[in-house]
Design a protein around this motif. Structure first.
Motif, PDB file in Angstrom:
ATOM      1  N   LEU A   1      11.030  -3.991  11.219  1.00 42.98           N
ATOM      2  CA  LEU A   1       9.672  -4.555  11.356  1.00 42.98           C
ATOM      3  C   LEU A   1       8.582  -3.834  10.576  1.00 42.98           C
ATOM      4  CD1 LEU A   1       9.843  -5.571  15.138  1.00 42.98           C
ATOM      5  CD2 LEU A   1      10.335  -6.933  13.119  1.00 42.98           C
ATOM      6  N   GLY A   2       8.864  -3.609   9.298  1.00 42.97           N
ATOM      7  CA  GLY A   2       7.831  -3.147   8.375  1.00 42.97           C
ATOM      8  C   GLY A   2       7.542  -1.663   8.391  1.00 42.97           C
ATOM      9  N   ILE A   3       8.284  -0.894   9.185  1.00 38.79           N
ATOM     10  CA  ILE A   3       7.940   0.532   9.262  1.00 38.79           C
ATOM     11  C   ILE A   3       8.372   1.295   7.999  1.00 38.79           C
ATOM     12  CG2 ILE A   3      10.009   1.250  10.549  1.00 38.79           C
ATOM     13  CD1 ILE A   3       6.461   2.552  11.150  1.00 38.79           C
ATOM     14  N   GLY A   4       9.452   0.853   7.385  1.00 38.91           N
ATOM     15  CA  GLY A   4       9.851   1.427   6.091  1.00 38.91           C
ATOM     16  C   GLY A   4      10.463   2.821   6.183  1.00 38.91           C
ATOM     17  N   TRP A   5      10.707   3.398   4.999  1.00 44.32           N
ATOM     18  CA  TRP A   5      11.234   4.753   4.845  1.00 44.32           C
ATOM     19  C   TRP A   5      12.545   4.886   5.612  1.00 44.32           C
ATOM     20  CZ3 TRP A   5       9.015   6.389   0.675  1.00 44.32           C
ATOM     21  CH2 TRP A   5       7.773   5.832   0.373  1.00 44.32           C
ATOM     22  N   MET A   6      12.743   5.886   6.429  1.00 41.98           N
ATOM     23  CA  MET A   6      14.026   6.102   7.135  1.00 41.98           C
ATOM     24  C   MET A   6      15.192   6.238   6.144  1.00 41.98           C
ATOM     25  SD  MET A   6      13.741   3.763  10.548  1.00 41.98           S
ATOM     26  CE  MET A   6      12.354   3.963  11.655  1.00 41.98           C
ATOM     27  N   VAL A   7      14.889   6.664   4.949  1.00 39.38           N
ATOM     28  CA  VAL A   7      15.928   6.854   3.919  1.00 39.38           C
ATOM     29  C   VAL A   7      16.121   8.341   3.646  1.00 39.38           C
ATOM     30  CG1 VAL A   7      15.577   4.686   2.692  1.00 39.38           C
ATOM     31  CG2 VAL A   7      14.138   6.661   2.134  1.00 39.38           C
ATOM     32  N   ASN A   8      17.206   8.656   2.961  1.00 39.59           N
ATOM     33  CA  ASN A   8      17.385  10.042   2.550  1.00 39.59           C
ATOM     34  C   ASN A   8      16.286  10.441   1.575  1.00 39.59           C
ATOM     35  OD1 ASN A   8      19.777  11.133   3.857  1.00 39.59           O
ATOM     36  ND2 ASN A   8      20.808   9.400   2.864  1.00 39.59           N
ATOM     37  N   PRO A   9      15.671  11.595   1.835  1.00 49.47           N
ATOM     38  CA  PRO A   9      14.611  12.041   0.927  1.00 49.47           C
ATOM     39  C   PRO A   9      15.129  12.205  -0.504  1.00 49.47           C
ATOM     40  CG  PRO A   9      14.586  13.331   2.942  1.00 49.47           C
ATOM     41  CD  PRO A   9      15.833  12.486   2.986  1.00 49.47           C
ATOM     42  N   ASN A  10      14.249  12.092  -1.432  1.00 52.20           N
ATOM     43  CA  ASN A  10      14.497  12.246  -2.880  1.00 52.20           C
ATOM     44  C   ASN A  10      15.291  11.105  -3.491  1.00 52.20           C
ATOM     45  OD1 ASN A  10      13.168  14.706  -2.660  1.00 52.20           O
ATOM     46  ND2 ASN A  10      15.088  15.697  -2.073  1.00 52.20           N
ATOM     47  N   ASN A  11      16.574  10.922  -3.083  1.00 48.68           N
ATOM     48  CA  ASN A  11      17.320   9.864  -3.781  1.00 48.68           C
ATOM     49  C   ASN A  11      17.052   8.482  -3.180  1.00 48.68           C
ATOM     50  OD1 ASN A  11      18.927   9.596  -1.531  1.00 48.68           O
ATOM     51  ND2 ASN A  11      20.818  10.282  -2.509  1.00 48.68           N
ATOM     52  N   HIS A  12      16.529   8.449  -1.965  1.00 51.56           N
ATOM     53  CA  HIS A  12      16.103   7.189  -1.329  1.00 51.56           C
ATOM     54  C   HIS A  12      17.230   6.200  -1.064  1.00 51.56           C
ATOM     55  CE1 HIS A  12      11.825   8.072  -3.025  1.00 51.56           C
ATOM     56  NE2 HIS A  12      12.204   8.898  -2.073  1.00 51.56           N
ATOM     57  N   TYR A  13      18.462   6.686  -1.016  1.00 52.54           N
ATOM     58  CA  TYR A  13      19.599   5.802  -0.708  1.00 52.54           C
ATOM     59  C   TYR A  13      20.165   6.164   0.662  1.00 52.54           C
ATOM     60  CZ  TYR A  13      23.836   3.056  -1.229  1.00 52.54           C
ATOM     61  OH  TYR A  13      24.837   2.130  -1.059  1.00 52.54           O
ATOM     62  N   GLY A  14      20.495   5.175   1.431  1.00 55.32           N
ATOM     63  CA  GLY A  14      21.186   5.400   2.706  1.00 55.32           C
ATOM     64  C   GLY A  14      20.246   5.837   3.814  1.00 55.32           C
TER      65      GLY A  14
ATOM     66  N   PRO B   1       0.801  -1.224   0.000  1.00 57.41           N
ATOM     67  CA  PRO B   1       0.000   0.000   0.000  1.00 57.41           C
ATOM     68  C   PRO B   1       0.834   1.274   0.000  1.00 57.41           C
ATOM     69  CG  PRO B   1       0.099  -0.903   2.212  1.00 57.41           C
ATOM     70  CD  PRO B   1       0.802  -1.883   1.318  1.00 57.41           C
ATOM     71  N   MET B   2       2.157   1.170   0.259  1.00 56.75           N
ATOM     72  CA  MET B   2       2.969   2.382   0.303  1.00 56.75           C
ATOM     73  C   MET B   2       3.746   2.539  -0.993  1.00 56.75           C
ATOM     74  SD  MET B   2       2.187   3.799   3.189  1.00 56.75           S
ATOM     75  CE  MET B   2       3.407   4.882   3.910  1.00 56.75           C
ATOM     76  N   ASP B   3       4.963   2.033  -1.016  1.00 51.17           N
ATOM     77  CA  ASP B   3       5.776   2.241  -2.213  1.00 51.17           C
ATOM     78  C   ASP B   3       7.036   1.388  -2.201  1.00 51.17           C
ATOM     79  OD1 ASP B   3       6.656   3.252  -4.572  1.00 51.17           O
ATOM     80  OD2 ASP B   3       7.152   5.249  -3.830  1.00 51.17           O
ATOM     81  N   PHE B   4       6.905   0.124  -2.521  1.00 48.21           N
ATOM     82  CA  PHE B   4       8.070  -0.738  -2.767  1.00 48.21           C
ATOM     83  C   PHE B   4       9.109  -0.720  -1.641  1.00 48.21           C
ATOM     84  CE2 PHE B   4       7.078   0.534  -7.378  1.00 48.21           C
ATOM     85  CZ  PHE B   4       6.300  -0.584  -7.597  1.00 48.21           C
ATOM     86  N   GLN B   5       8.638  -0.685  -0.379  1.00 39.69           N
ATOM     87  CA  GLN B   5       9.585  -0.746   0.727  1.00 39.69           C
ATOM     88  C   GLN B   5      10.133  -2.168   0.862  1.00 39.69           C
ATOM     89  OE1 GLN B   5      10.303   2.343   2.503  1.00 39.69           O
ATOM     90  NE2 GLN B   5       9.383   2.715   0.495  1.00 39.69           N
ATOM     91  N   VAL B   6      11.165  -2.316   1.701  1.00 36.02           N
ATOM     92  CA  VAL B   6      11.776  -3.637   1.863  1.00 36.02           C
ATOM     93  C   VAL B   6      10.772  -4.622   2.466  1.00 36.02           C
ATOM     94  CG1 VAL B   6      12.790  -3.124   4.142  1.00 36.02           C
ATOM     95  CG2 VAL B   6      13.837  -4.851   2.663  1.00 36.02           C
ATOM     96  N   ARG B   7       9.808  -4.101   3.205  1.00 37.14           N
ATOM     97  CA  ARG B   7       8.756  -4.964   3.775  1.00 37.14           C
ATOM     98  C   ARG B   7       7.468  -4.161   3.863  1.00 37.14           C
ATOM     99  NH1 ARG B   7       8.039 -10.322   4.897  1.00 37.14           N
ATOM    100  NH2 ARG B   7      10.188 -10.438   5.627  1.00 37.14           N
ATOM    101  N   GLU B   8       6.426  -4.673   3.273  1.00 38.02           N
ATOM    102  CA  GLU B   8       5.097  -4.063   3.388  1.00 38.02           C
ATOM    103  C   GLU B   8       4.081  -5.183   3.400  1.00 38.02           C
ATOM    104  OE1 GLU B   8       3.751  -0.974   0.675  1.00 38.02           O
ATOM    105  OE2 GLU B   8       5.806  -0.459   0.188  1.00 38.02           O
ATOM    106  N   PRO B   9       2.920  -4.932   3.990  1.00 39.52           N
ATOM    107  CA  PRO B   9       1.844  -5.899   3.770  1.00 39.52           C
ATOM    108  C   PRO B   9       1.409  -5.820   2.307  1.00 39.52           C
ATOM    109  CG  PRO B   9       0.988  -3.951   4.878  1.00 39.52           C
ATOM    110  CD  PRO B   9       2.470  -3.745   4.736  1.00 39.52           C
ATOM    111  N   VAL B  10       0.593  -6.756   1.860  1.00 38.81           N
ATOM    112  CA  VAL B  10       0.125  -6.677   0.473  1.00 38.81           C
ATOM    113  C   VAL B  10      -0.983  -5.631   0.370  1.00 38.81           C
ATOM    114  CG1 VAL B  10       0.619  -9.137   0.127  1.00 38.81           C
ATOM    115  CG2 VAL B  10      -1.717  -8.398   0.647  1.00 38.81           C
ATOM    116  N   SER B  11      -1.188  -5.134  -0.825  1.00 36.20           N
ATOM    117  CA  SER B  11      -2.267  -4.167  -1.015  1.00 36.20           C
ATOM    118  C   SER B  11      -3.612  -4.847  -0.805  1.00 36.20           C
ATOM    119  CB  SER B  11      -2.223  -3.593  -2.432  1.00 36.20           C
ATOM    120  OG  SER B  11      -3.405  -2.838  -2.651  1.00 36.20           O
ATOM    121  N   PRO B  12      -4.460  -4.259   0.036  1.00 32.38           N
ATOM    122  CA  PRO B  12      -5.775  -4.862   0.265  1.00 32.38           C
ATOM    123  C   PRO B  12      -6.719  -4.743  -0.937  1.00 32.38           C
ATOM    124  CG  PRO B  12      -5.561  -2.813   1.504  1.00 32.38           C
ATOM    125  CD  PRO B  12      -4.240  -3.060   0.852  1.00 32.38           C
ATOM    126  N   LEU B  13      -6.286  -4.023  -1.965  1.00 31.83           N
ATOM    127  CA  LEU B  13      -7.140  -3.982  -3.173  1.00 31.83           C
ATOM    128  C   LEU B  13      -7.256  -5.375  -3.790  1.00 31.83           C
ATOM    129  CD1 LEU B  13      -6.342  -0.818  -5.300  1.00 31.83           C
ATOM    130  CD2 LEU B  13      -8.567  -1.510  -4.415  1.00 31.83           C
TER     131      LEU B  13
END
Ligand code: GCU
Length: 681
Positions: free
Chosen positions: A519-532, A365-377
């Motif tokens: 544990l599935g929280i995701g993000w925590m990456v550098n904004p824009n480039n999404h690395y590190g 439901p978010m955006d290709f994170q390392v761990r997400e639940p499946v989309s409920p759609l």
């Protein structure tokens, strides 16, 4: 040549047991046999492969009469089922582009209904030889599990690639469409793993890309489409919903406006005049600033259907993305939840889309994170064609500097039971059409290719491209089997190479998950480039991507008391996620706010789990490096060098992740590591 052949490099196989069967090739039931036919392509591929791997010059007999083939002489028979003699072939249960590969007496038969089926059978045979497996008494019947097996390239016409980590585009340069030898080599690579549709340009369609569907580019696109067609691949483009305004001179793009509908009809007619086999459009609308039907108070069904009706007479498809959410959120707002957005926007439209529209839904439901639940759609929509979208490009999974084999992730998604039917409905069943009988459905993936020498930046990232195709073709294949095939095809069938590379690949996604966000929280990456790592990088931003860490704990409450997202699933999944005791732990922080002293099933506290996994993740990377060093003498020198360079970057980055995350949560919680390891305070 400035690029390699990927997994089609056909290295020499010594002492292959069944060479007798392979020295002659007979073609039956094939009407035309001309350059441009898929069968012609397939035969060329087979002859070339056998020559490369076994040093045999295969003699090709195109007489085409089964009766004339001597029954006591070895040979391969390629045969196309004659639709007028259905009864002769019924016993084989071939569906669509499926194939049969079977030894019958002195002959090795490749039988298919379609030309593409013949080609897929040929590539199956090539895989068997490359992995040194005997074909003696072979009998394989394979029908594709998914009708559509697509790649989405996010290539821009200036040659850059959105979220590209492998160089520049090989489809576009300086605002022109590029067609050259690489176009063909790309087509053969992806056709060999079953891909049958390709979108060549970025979903964010801007400037010249809007004109791809006009005379300015159609000539070149036709050349590309013809090359693709030789390999059974249909060409698609991403289109701009506001094209009627931006290039058509209209004052609006309202899908219910007659002038707009006529503009699309006219435009699409011209596209098909130029390219009769054109596949259709991929559309990103009302998403991240792209135009869409919301501007006119129309629904996404209105938006998709106006295009669908214009494409219908030609058999074209509209692939409409569900990645629609509010990207102007306020972090202070605890009720709005980006995770809810796709479902909230589309569930009410179930059944309102035309037959040639397919909704393309990201796996999570978010955006290709390392761990997400499946989309409920998936499991929500019941009367709508659906396609699963995954991302091969490693935007959030190490950007092809880290090795991260993604097939196990996608398999978990495909195997997820949505309970859309009492007897069960896995995502694999829904997107393949098995659950609701749809035919316009399947899988799509954001490609990870570019014009780098090795196509995918990281040599081992090619396993994801290869694996995606194989998985989309046969969702029952295991991650191990796919990885093994890729290793054999690309490098060697020798045990040591296979075992070590297999270990690396299978360890890689769990390792990446361990040293990045927990544990599935995701993000925590550098904004824009999404690395590190950057724990608070997105915490106060407008993108709806928060972890809500404080001194007591972290996580987003998506239960009924929180955003209510868990309720978008069917039972029993909704209750499973709702309850902290039954919520799968790898998704705990996605669904719940959890205290640092909360005890996990392992008996560890949450904070200790965070510390432990971050130390483990780094040592997993060190293990992977050791395994790779052990096969140095068994793989090409240039591959070894490139991969070792990337491993060095991965190790540095993994350490940076470990230390930033551990320090951040130590500083928030004040809790010491139970083992007294180094945490920077
Ligand atoms: C992500 C990605 C964008 C992309 C978008 C999409 O947000 O960062 O670059 O355009 O997904 O899937 O449309």
């Amino acid at each position: 040549m400035c690029y390699n052949k990927g997994w089609l490099n056909y290295h020499r196989i010594e002492h292959y047991p069944d060479v007798d069967l392979l020295s002659k090739l007979y073609l039956c039931g094939v009407k035309d046999y001309l350059p441009g036919d898929i069968t012609f392509t397939a035969v060329k591929e087979l002859v070339n492969a056998i020559n490369g791997m076994l040093n045999i010059d295969v003699e090709v007999d195109i007489q085409g009469q089964r009766e004339l083939i001597p029954s006591d002489k070895y040979g391969i028979i390629i045969e196309r089922c004659n639709p007028e003699k259905e009864e002769e072939f019924a016993e084989y249960k071939l569906v669509g582009d499926g194939f049969l590969l079977k030894q019958c007496g002195f002959h090795l038969l490749i039988l298919a209904r379609t030309e593409s089926g013949i080609m897929y059978g040929v590539f199956e045979l090539i895989r068997r030889i490359a992995s040194n497996q005997s074909i003696n008494q072979v009998e394989i019947l394979e029908n594709p599990k998914n009708p559509l097996r697509m790649l989405n390239h996010w290539d821009n016409m200036d040659g850059s690639i959105e979220r590209g980590y492998s160089g520049n585009s090989f489809f576009f340069e300086d605002k022109e469409v590029v067609v050259n030898d690489r176009t063909k080599d790309y087509a053969r690579l992806i056709a060999s793993v079953g891909i049958n549709g390709v979108v060549i340009n970025n979903v964010n369609v801007r400037a010249e890309a809007t004109e791809l569907i006009t005379d300015r580019y159609l000539g070149k696109l036709k050349e590309m489409a013809d090359i693709f067609a030789n390999y059974g691949i249909r060409l698609f483009v991403s289109a701009n919903f506001a094209a009627p305004m931006e290039i058509g001179g209209l004052s609006l793009a309202d899908p219910l406006d007659e002038g707009v509908a006529n503009w699309w009809k006219d435009c699409i007619r011209k596209v098909y005049e130029a390219i009769p086999g054109f596949g259709g459009f991929l559309i990103k609308a009302d998403s991240e600033g792209r135009p869409g039907p919301f501007t006119y108070n129309r629904t996404h069904a209105d938006g998709a259907n106006v295009l669908a009706r214009a494409l219908k007479p030609y058999g074209g498809l509209v692939v409409w993305r569900c990645f629609v959410y509010n990207c102007q959120q306020d972090w202070r707002d605890y009720k709005t939840d980006r995770a809810r957005a796709a479902y909230d926007n589309f569930i009410g439209l179930d059944g309102k889309f035309d037959e040639n529209v397919i909704l393309q839904i990201k796996n999570g439901p978010m955006d290709f994170q390392v761990r997400e639940p499946v989309s409920p759609l998936f499991g929500g929509l019941k009367n709508t064609n659906q396609m699963l979208e995954v991302q091969i490009a490693q935007e959030y999974t190490g950007q092809q500097r880290h090795v991260c084999y993604l097939i196990p992730m996608w398999k978990e998604v495909l195997d997820f039971n949505t309970y859309a039917k009492p007897e069960g409905a896995k995502i694999a069943d829904i997107v393949s059409g098995r659950t609701y009988g749809q035919v316009n459905c399947g899988m799509a993936a954001v490609a990870n290719t570019g014009n780098d020498y090795n196509w995918t930046g990281h040599d081992l990232a090619a396993a994801n491209l290869y694996g995606y195709g194989r998985l989309a073709w046969n969702t029952d294949m295991s991650s191990e089997a796919i990885a093994k095939e890729w290793i054999c095809m690309t490098y060697s069938y020798k045990d040591k190479v296979v075992n070590n590379l297999l270990q690396i690949l299978l360890k890689s996604w769990p390792a990446y998950e361990k040293y990045t966000s927990p544990l599935g929280i995701g993000w925590m990456v550098n904004p824009n480039n999404h690395y590190g790592p950057n724990v608070d990088g997105y915490e106060y931003d407008r993108w709806g991507t928060y972890h809500r860490a404080d001194r007591n704990g972290l996580g987003v409450d998506r239960t009924k008391e929180g955003t209510g997202y868990a309720q978008q699933y069917n039972e029993p999944n909704a209750s499973m996620y709702e309850n902290i005791e039954t919520c799968p732990e790898e998704l705990l922080l996605f669904f719940h706010y959890v205290r640092y002293d909360y005890k996990l099933k392992s008996g560890k506290t949450l904070i200790q789990h965070i510390y432990d996994t971050h130390f483990e993740g780094v040592s997993d990377v060190e293990d992977m490096i050791r395994s790779f060093e052990e096969i140095k003498s068994m793989i090409p020198e240039d591959v070894y060098q490139r991969v070792m360079e990337r491993f060095a970057m991965q190790l540095d980055s993994a350490k940076e992740w470990r230390d930033r995350i551990n320090t951040y949560f130590y500083r928030k919680s004040g809790v010491e590591d139970a083992y007294g390891r180094k945490i920077y305070k």
